[in-house]
Write a protein that holds these residues in place. Sequence first.
Motif, PDB file in Angstrom:
ATOM      1  N   CYS A 150       0.791  -1.236   0.000  1.00 18.20           N
ATOM      2  CA  CYS A 150       0.000   0.000   0.000  1.00 18.20           C
ATOM      3  C   CYS A 150       0.822   1.285   0.000  1.00 18.20           C
ATOM      4  CB  CYS A 150      -0.909   0.035   1.231  1.00 18.20           C
ATOM      5  SG  CYS A 150      -2.239  -1.141   1.140  1.00 18.20           S
ATOM      6  N   GLY A 151       2.129   1.179   0.144  1.00 19.83           N
ATOM      7  CA  GLY A 151       2.920   2.393   0.077  1.00 19.83           C
ATOM      8  C   GLY A 151       3.541   2.787   1.391  1.00 19.83           C
ATOM      9  N   PRO A 152       4.456   3.759   1.351  1.00 20.75           N
ATOM     10  CA  PRO A 152       5.226   4.111   2.545  1.00 20.75           C
ATOM     11  C   PRO A 152       4.392   4.666   3.695  1.00 20.75           C
ATOM     12  CG  PRO A 152       5.803   5.538   0.673  1.00 20.75           C
ATOM     13  CD  PRO A 152       4.923   4.484   0.138  1.00 20.75           C
ATOM     14  N   LEU A 153       3.381   5.474   3.418  1.00 25.71           N
ATOM     15  CA  LEU A 153       2.611   6.062   4.529  1.00 25.71           C
ATOM     16  C   LEU A 153       1.808   4.991   5.259  1.00 25.71           C
ATOM     17  CD1 LEU A 153       1.366   9.470   3.087  1.00 25.71           C
ATOM     18  CD2 LEU A 153       3.201   9.045   4.711  1.00 25.71           C
ATOM     19  N   VAL A 154       1.253   4.050   4.512  1.00 28.09           N
ATOM     20  CA  VAL A 154       0.499   2.961   5.143  1.00 28.09           C
ATOM     21  C   VAL A 154       1.459   2.072   5.939  1.00 28.09           C
ATOM     22  CG1 VAL A 154      -0.986   0.963   4.725  1.00 28.09           C
ATOM     23  CG2 VAL A 154      -1.287   3.029   3.386  1.00 28.09           C
ATOM     24  N   GLY A 155       2.645   1.826   5.384  1.00 27.80           N
ATOM     25  CA  GLY A 155       3.658   1.066   6.119  1.00 27.80           C
ATOM     26  C   GLY A 155       4.035   1.758   7.416  1.00 27.80           C
ATOM     27  N   LEU A 181       7.952   2.727   6.459  1.00 29.19           N
ATOM     28  CA  LEU A 181       8.184   3.848   5.532  1.00 29.19           C
ATOM     29  C   LEU A 181       9.243   3.480   4.504  1.00 29.19           C
ATOM     30  CD1 LEU A 181       7.694   6.952   4.980  1.00 29.19           C
ATOM     31  CD2 LEU A 181       9.697   7.348   6.397  1.00 29.19           C
ATOM     32  N   VAL A 182      10.368   2.953   4.985  1.00 32.72           N
ATOM     33  CA  VAL A 182      11.474   2.637   4.073  1.00 32.72           C
ATOM     34  C   VAL A 182      11.106   1.472   3.157  1.00 32.72           C
ATOM     35  CG1 VAL A 182      13.878   1.857   3.986  1.00 32.72           C
ATOM     36  CG2 VAL A 182      13.201   3.562   5.659  1.00 32.72           C
ATOM     37  N   ALA A 183      10.366   0.485   3.701  1.00 30.28           N
ATOM     38  CA  ALA A 183       9.922  -0.632   2.869  1.00 30.28           C
ATOM     39  C   ALA A 183       9.063  -0.115   1.715  1.00 30.28           C
ATOM     40  CB  ALA A 183       9.143  -1.648   3.705  1.00 30.28           C
ATOM     41  N   GLY A 184       8.167   0.811   2.014  1.00 30.11           N
ATOM     42  CA  GLY A 184       7.308   1.387   0.979  1.00 30.11           C
ATOM     43  C   GLY A 184       8.108   2.164  -0.053  1.00 30.11           C
ATOM     44  N   LEU A 185       9.078   2.943   0.425  1.00 30.44           N
ATOM     45  CA  LEU A 185       9.897   3.725  -0.514  1.00 30.44           C
ATOM     46  C   LEU A 185      10.725   2.812  -1.413  1.00 30.44           C
ATOM     47  CD1 LEU A 185      11.084   6.564   1.912  1.00 30.44           C
ATOM     48  CD2 LEU A 185       9.458   6.782   0.031  1.00 30.44           C
ATOM     49  N   LEU A 186      11.267   1.738  -0.834  1.00 28.58           N
ATOM     50  CA  LEU A 186      12.069   0.814  -1.632  1.00 28.58           C
ATOM     51  C   LEU A 186      11.194   0.015  -2.590  1.00 28.58           C
ATOM     52  CD1 LEU A 186      14.569  -0.384   1.124  1.00 28.58           C
ATOM     53  CD2 LEU A 186      15.052   1.133  -0.793  1.00 28.58           C
ATOM     54  N   ALA A 187       9.962  -0.284  -2.172  1.00 32.52           N
ATOM     55  CA  ALA A 187       9.029  -0.971  -3.070  1.00 32.52           C
ATOM     56  C   ALA A 187       8.699  -0.077  -4.259  1.00 32.52           C
ATOM     57  CB  ALA A 187       7.749  -1.353  -2.329  1.00 32.52           C
ATOM     58  N   ARG A 188       8.545   1.215  -3.990  1.00 30.06           N
ATOM     59  CA  ARG A 188       8.278   2.181  -5.063  1.00 30.06           C
ATOM     60  C   ARG A 188       9.426   2.193  -6.057  1.00 30.06           C
ATOM     61  NH1 ARG A 188       6.892   7.899  -2.891  1.00 30.06           N
ATOM     62  NH2 ARG A 188       4.761   7.134  -2.818  1.00 30.06           N
ATOM     63  N   ASP A 248      -7.404  -3.614  -6.169  1.00 30.33           N
ATOM     64  CA  ASP A 248      -7.756  -3.155  -4.819  1.00 30.33           C
ATOM     65  C   ASP A 248      -6.657  -2.291  -4.224  1.00 30.33           C
ATOM     66  OD1 ASP A 248      -9.483  -6.183  -3.695  1.00 30.33           O
ATOM     67  OD2 ASP A 248     -10.193  -4.397  -4.739  1.00 30.33           O
ATOM     68  N   PHE A 249      -5.411  -2.639  -4.522  1.00 32.17           N
ATOM     69  CA  PHE A 249      -4.249  -1.933  -3.950  1.00 32.17           C
ATOM     70  C   PHE A 249      -3.335  -1.510  -5.099  1.00 32.17           C
ATOM     71  CE2 PHE A 249      -5.533  -2.949   0.224  1.00 32.17           C
ATOM     72  CZ  PHE A 249      -5.932  -4.280   0.250  1.00 32.17           C
ATOM     73  N   PRO A 250      -3.607  -0.344  -5.715  1.00 37.45           N
ATOM     74  CA  PRO A 250      -2.862   0.082  -6.904  1.00 37.45           C
ATOM     75  C   PRO A 250      -1.347   0.133  -6.694  1.00 37.45           C
ATOM     76  CG  PRO A 250      -4.763   1.501  -6.553  1.00 37.45           C
ATOM     77  CD  PRO A 250      -4.672   0.626  -5.361  1.00 37.45           C
ATOM     78  N   PHE A 251      -0.892   0.415  -5.478  1.00 35.48           N
ATOM     79  CA  PHE A 251       0.542   0.523  -5.230  1.00 35.48           C
ATOM     80  C   PHE A 251       1.225  -0.816  -5.487  1.00 35.48           C
ATOM     81  CE2 PHE A 251       4.032   2.962  -3.540  1.00 35.48           C
ATOM     82  CZ  PHE A 251       4.893   2.031  -3.012  1.00 35.48           C
ATOM     83  N   LEU A 252       0.492  -1.893  -5.360  1.00 35.73           N
ATOM     84  CA  LEU A 252       1.062  -3.233  -5.555  1.00 35.73           C
ATOM     85  C   LEU A 252       1.622  -3.408  -6.953  1.00 35.73           C
ATOM     86  CD1 LEU A 252       1.420  -5.975  -4.174  1.00 35.73           C
ATOM     87  CD2 LEU A 252      -0.877  -6.572  -4.918  1.00 35.73           C
ATOM     88  N   ALA A 253       1.088  -2.641  -7.908  1.00 40.81           N
ATOM     89  CA  ALA A 253       1.553  -2.749  -9.293  1.00 40.81           C
ATOM     90  C   ALA A 253       3.033  -2.370  -9.411  1.00 40.81           C
ATOM     91  CB  ALA A 253       0.709  -1.850 -10.203  1.00 40.81           C
ATOM     92  N   ARG A 254       3.548  -1.581  -8.475  1.00 40.44           N
ATOM     93  CA  ARG A 254       4.962  -1.173  -8.527  1.00 40.44           C
ATOM     94  C   ARG A 254       5.872  -2.382  -8.304  1.00 40.44           C
ATOM     95  NH1 ARG A 254       5.700   4.886  -8.012  1.00 40.44           N
ATOM     96  NH2 ARG A 254       3.592   5.607  -7.539  1.00 40.44           N
TER      97      ARG A 254
END
Lengths: 200, 248
Positions: A56-61, A92-99, A191-197
């Motif tokens: 879901c992204g860094p903020l959700v993380g 936060l960092v997990a989300g940023l690295l996933a991005r 459902d979770f667009p960020f997952l596409a990254r």
Amino acid sequence: MSLQTSASETKLFATRTLILVAGCVALNMALGQTVSILKLPVFLDSIGTMLAGVVCGPLVGLLTGLLTNLLWGLISSPTAAAFAPVAATIGLVAGLLARAGFFRQPWGAAIAGGLIAVALAFVAVPIRIYLFGGVSGSGADFLTAYLLKIGQSLFGSVIVTVISTNLIDKVVTALIVWGIVKGLPGRLAGDFPFLARTKG
Amino acid sequence: MLFAAGASPFHRANPLTKLMLLPPVAAAALVWPPPVLFALAGAMIVAACVTTIGPVVVRRLLFVLGPATLGIFALHGLLIARGEPAAVGPLSVYPDGVDHAARVVARLALLVVCGLLIVVTTRPADLAKALDQAGLPPAFSFLLSAPLLLIDGIAEEARTRRDVLQVRGLGADGGIRARLRIVWFAVGSVAQVLLTDAGSRALALDARGFRSHSRRAVLEPPVDTRGQRKLRLGLLALTGLQILTLVP
């Protein structure tokens, strides 16, 4: 009541995101016993946090990590709440690295785990030094004591200790998260667009 | 959970009032010297012992502080060079380090005792109701209460899958790789179900009007009196006053 998609469904913290956050927090808190019985040299208490960040992204993380430790503090250990910023940093960092695409391949996930271990150390060390004088009350304090004895500064000793004790755990956690995400159906990106990254 | 049922004034206080103890205590930890902090912590322990939660608080305090206190004094009193050491038997002790260790332990003791007073007398569900009563959006109380309802189910599911895997030959006695594979399969499948079910659970919640209003009514709200609301403002003011003393 209208059954059309409501504004809440398109917001960052849509209802399905809140449910995912609640599930990931529960995952963090529930896995401790499962893992301890298997006598593994890892904690795996931030799987849910990393998963929330990757899906879901860094903020959700960040929210998932923060909430995990605040709830831990509320139900069993007040000192856990003091390390809520550390858990938030993991998400936060997990989300940023996933991005940035780190969780697309296992080697990228392993690198991400290492980077997360380093990032969390920079947040954990000031908290540990200010609140706990640099100690954790665990066996890792022997490493801190040894490093101090050979002439390292308190900050340097504690940061090496924190990174050493977290590196394997965060790399293993990141690899498990990569495996979980790899096994998810592609339609979940709806459902979770960020997952596409991560799933492409 | 550390919660211990009871009918003490701490139990009866509104959860938000208890949470408001934290800011002035945190400010006190910054401002006052160790003897004052130890005295405040001692007063809180006495208050806990006068009610029914004394044994729980003291036991937990010793569990948390015991090893940490030994480590802090050993680290700062013996290992980190601060000023001139003094010989104490066979050891060289740094008096400045011992002072610093005392300050850290005093601060930690005060924060832990205050935290325990809140945790031992507050159910998370009551805190969630207090947040709803205060007018916060329903998402806040949901995030506070939903994970606690899910924990047991997830733990049980993970344990069951772990046991099934072991019965099918994925033994835990095959070394670290075998045990990591058990975790991979057990945890991974539980996490995937959580994620794939989130959408349908969200539909069910929204169909029940979960966020149709910005705040929701509470059927059995925690008691909140005018006196407690004034006390919360007073505690906030005390926090500010203490912080102002830090300003040069």
